[in-house]
Design a protein around this motif. Structure first.
Motif, mmCIF file in Angstrom:
data_model
loop_
_atom_site.group_PDB
_atom_site.id
_atom_site.type_symbol
_atom_site.label_atom_id
_atom_site.label_comp_id
_atom_site.label_asym_id
_atom_site.label_seq_id
_atom_site.Cartn_x
_atom_site.Cartn_y
_atom_site.Cartn_z
ATOM 1 N N GLU A 1 0.844 -1.186 0.000
ATOM 2 C CA GLU A 1 0.000 0.000 0.000
ATOM 3 C C GLU A 1 0.880 1.236 0.000
ATOM 4 O O GLU A 1 1.926 1.271 0.651
ATOM 5 C CB GLU A 1 -0.911 0.021 1.225
ATOM 6 N N ASN A 2 0.453 2.233 -0.748
ATOM 7 C CA ASN A 2 1.146 3.514 -0.806
ATOM 8 C C ASN A 2 2.601 3.381 -1.256
ATOM 9 O O ASN A 2 3.482 4.060 -0.729
ATOM 10 C CB ASN A 2 1.065 4.236 0.540
ATOM 11 N N GLY A 3 2.847 2.495 -2.229
ATOM 12 C CA GLY A 3 4.188 2.368 -2.791
ATOM 13 C C GLY A 3 4.497 3.571 -3.673
ATOM 14 O O GLY A 3 3.608 4.237 -4.188
ATOM 15 N N SER B 1 7.770 9.391 -9.725
ATOM 16 C CA SER B 1 6.604 10.230 -9.415
ATOM 17 C C SER B 1 5.316 9.418 -9.339
ATOM 18 O O SER B 1 4.243 9.972 -9.151
ATOM 19 C CB SER B 1 6.458 11.329 -10.475
ATOM 20 N N THR B 2 5.415 8.093 -9.467
ATOM 21 C CA THR B 2 4.240 7.216 -9.498
ATOM 22 C C THR B 2 3.963 6.621 -8.122
ATOM 23 O O THR B 2 4.863 6.082 -7.479
ATOM 24 C CB THR B 2 4.453 6.078 -10.518
ATOM 25 N N SER B 3 2.722 6.718 -7.699
ATOM 26 C CA SER B 3 2.290 6.037 -6.481
ATOM 27 C C SER B 3 1.471 4.816 -6.907
ATOM 28 O O SER B 3 0.805 4.839 -7.941
ATOM 29 C CB SER B 3 1.451 6.973 -5.603
ATOM 30 N N PHE B 4 1.548 3.746 -6.134
ATOM 31 C CA PHE B 4 0.845 2.530 -6.528
ATOM 32 C C PHE B 4 0.435 1.699 -5.326
ATOM 33 O O PHE B 4 0.998 1.832 -4.235
ATOM 34 C CB PHE B 4 1.699 1.683 -7.485
ATOM 35 N N ASN B 5 -0.559 0.849 -5.559
ATOM 36 C CA ASN B 5 -0.991 -0.170 -4.613
ATOM 37 C C ASN B 5 -0.985 -1.497 -5.354
ATOM 38 O O ASN B 5 -1.331 -1.552 -6.541
ATOM 39 C CB ASN B 5 -2.405 0.114 -4.092
ATOM 40 N N LEU C 1 -5.078 -10.680 -8.609
ATOM 41 C CA LEU C 1 -4.129 -9.578 -8.700
ATOM 42 C C LEU C 1 -4.908 -8.286 -8.838
ATOM 43 O O LEU C 1 -5.844 -8.194 -9.637
ATOM 44 C CB LEU C 1 -3.218 -9.752 -9.928
ATOM 45 N N SER C 2 -4.528 -7.293 -8.057
ATOM 46 C CA SER C 2 -5.132 -5.977 -8.150
ATOM 47 C C SER C 2 -4.011 -4.948 -8.080
ATOM 48 O O SER C 2 -3.194 -4.972 -7.159
ATOM 49 C CB SER C 2 -6.127 -5.764 -7.003
ATOM 50 N N VAL C 3 -3.960 -4.065 -9.076
ATOM 51 C CA VAL C 3 -2.920 -3.037 -9.138
ATOM 52 C C VAL C 3 -3.579 -1.712 -9.478
ATOM 53 O O VAL C 3 -4.441 -1.654 -10.357
ATOM 54 C CB VAL C 3 -1.869 -3.354 -10.237
ATOM 55 N N SER C 4 -3.175 -0.670 -8.791
ATOM 56 C CA SER C 4 -3.586 0.674 -9.181
ATOM 57 C C SER C 4 -2.347 1.551 -9.128
ATOM 58 O O SER C 4 -1.508 1.410 -8.239
ATOM 59 C CB SER C 4 -4.686 1.219 -8.269
ATOM 60 N N ALA C 5 -2.232 2.427 -10.118
ATOM 61 C CA ALA C 5 -1.070 3.321 -10.184
ATOM 62 C C ALA C 5 -1.529 4.694 -10.627
ATOM 63 O O ALA C 5 -2.431 4.830 -11.451
ATOM 64 C CB ALA C 5 -0.031 2.773 -11.156
ATOM 65 N N HIS C 6 -0.900 5.718 -10.063
ATOM 66 C CA HIS C 6 -1.179 7.103 -10.443
ATOM 67 C C HIS C 6 0.138 7.852 -10.571
ATOM 68 O O HIS C 6 1.030 7.710 -9.740
ATOM 69 C CB HIS C 6 -2.048 7.813 -9.404
#
Length: 187
Positions: free
Chosen positions: A2-4, A8-12, A30-35
């Motif tokens: 969490e909060n990786g 400049s990219t944050s991800f879970n 598998l669940s991935v989210s990146a911003h």
């Protein structure tokens, strides 16, 4: 995870599996989210060539896959990259004897395709800017080739349909092949 953070990219990241030698035959999720505030930064993080922009466009990617990897994970991908929104849904197979393959649907929209294309260091010839895109179709890839088909997609003021294949013959670079029909064209 969490909060990786990577650049400049944050991800879970959430991965559930048996982590045994026969993991391809066991249920997994598998669940991935990146911003990222900068699409080019995220593209480079993923190993893609991208050109920094004077006016960076953000990027958000969400991937969810569940099922048995060897026979197919039900997979959904939603990505908004430099103003281009893509949503894919289908089966992702991770067989031990070949590269991953995917077979499913793809929807692509953009109010202005130009920032996305500029991230790759390209421009759309003859376009004055603000090129709108909307297309629904199918996407399939198997590690050695990809195929994209769609009917009556809009690209700027044009309507186009296509069946485009991108094979990579052994020992050669990627190729482009297929059929494309456009309602009008300036030659």
């Amino acid at each position: 995870i969490e909060n990786g953070v990577a650049g400049s990219t944050s991800f879970n990241l959430d991965l559930e599996s048996t982590f045994r030698t026969d993991w391809r035959d066991r249920p997994a999720m598998l669940s991935v989210s990146a911003h990222s505030p900068d699409s080019a930064d995220l593209a480079r993080l993923l190993g893609l060539t991208a050109v920094p922009s004077q006016d960076p466009q953000g990027a958000d990617i969400t991937i969810h896959a569940a099922g048995v990897p060897g026979t197919g994970l039900d997979t959904q991908v939603v990505a908004d990259i430099a103003g281009l929104t893509a949503a894919a849904s289908g089966k992702l197979k991770l067989a031990s004897s070949r590269a991953p393959d995917f077979d499913g649907t793809l929807k692509v929209t953009a109010d202005d395709l130009d920032p996305f294309v500029a991230t790759a260091g390209l421009a759309i010839p003859g376009a004055d800017g603000g090129t709108r895109v909307a297309a629904d179709g199918t996407l399939a890839f198997d590690g050695a080739s990809a195929r994209l088909t769609w009917k009556n997609g809009t690209f700027g003021s044009r309507v186009a349909s296509g069946d485009v294949r991108v094979p990579r013959p052994a020992g050669q670079g990627w190729r482009l092949d297929g059929d494309l029909s456009v309602d009008t064209a300036d030659l």
